[in-house]
Design an enzyme around this catalytic site. Sequence first.
Site, mmCIF file in Angstrom:
data_model
loop_
_atom_site.group_PDB
_atom_site.id
_atom_site.type_symbol
_atom_site.label_atom_id
_atom_site.label_comp_id
_atom_site.label_asym_id
_atom_site.label_seq_id
_atom_site.Cartn_x
_atom_site.Cartn_y
_atom_site.Cartn_z
ATOM 1 N N GLY A 152 0.804 -1.204 -0.092
ATOM 2 C CA GLY A 152 0.085 0.007 0.067
ATOM 3 C C GLY A 152 0.856 0.993 -0.002
ATOM 4 O O GLY A 152 0.473 2.321 -0.827
ATOM 5 N N CYS A 153 2.208 1.142 0.729
ATOM 6 C CA CYS A 153 2.888 2.469 0.817
ATOM 7 C C CYS A 153 3.408 2.571 -0.603
ATOM 8 O O CYS A 153 3.857 3.682 -0.720
ATOM 9 C CB CYS A 153 3.755 2.133 2.150
ATOM 10 S SG CYS A 153 2.964 2.219 3.639
ATOM 11 N N THR A 154 4.021 1.421 -0.935
ATOM 12 C CA THR A 154 4.494 1.587 -2.641
ATOM 13 C C THR A 154 3.568 2.220 -3.626
ATOM 14 O O THR A 154 3.929 3.190 -4.186
ATOM 15 C CB THR A 154 4.867 0.351 -2.876
ATOM 16 O OG1 THR A 154 6.092 -0.083 -1.845
ATOM 17 C CG2 THR A 154 5.587 0.374 -4.233
#
Length: 164
Positions: A49-51
């Site tokens: 998700g952060c990527t």
Amino acid sequence: MADTPLFPAIGAPAPDFAMPASKGRQVSLAAMKGRPFVLYFYPKASTPGCTTEACDFQEALAALGGTGLPVIGVSRDSMKAIDNFATKQNLAFPLASDATGTVTEAYGVWVEKTLYGRKYMGIERATFLIDADGRVAHVWRNVKVPGHVADVMQAASRLSAPGQ
């Protein structure tokens, strides 16, 4: 931790910060004085998700740059993890390390979370649009990544529109 974290209110001064960032940079509220910017908090570098969120902001930089809006990402990761993440994803904007937790706590994003019944403390995915006067113009809490950057861009265009 039953209490709801306190986010800075819209119109309130943005909490102060100064942190080391990717590629040997430093980021601070003082350095951003006089121009609006996006400050987003993400839980952990190099996770799916952060990527996706970081890559979405990277893709939007040209449009955000057109509004004069820099982007700063913040997590509690070590500088080594942040530098590896920024390099691997070829991110032009700074990712900052809040290793002490001072900034995540000041912005109310250090919260109790639950995963598979286990409670732990972590960063709530959140984004703050800060205006040129250093005040909070917009807050997105509990961010869902798909479509989020488009929402930020829309709010940013309203913020930087003439007469705003």
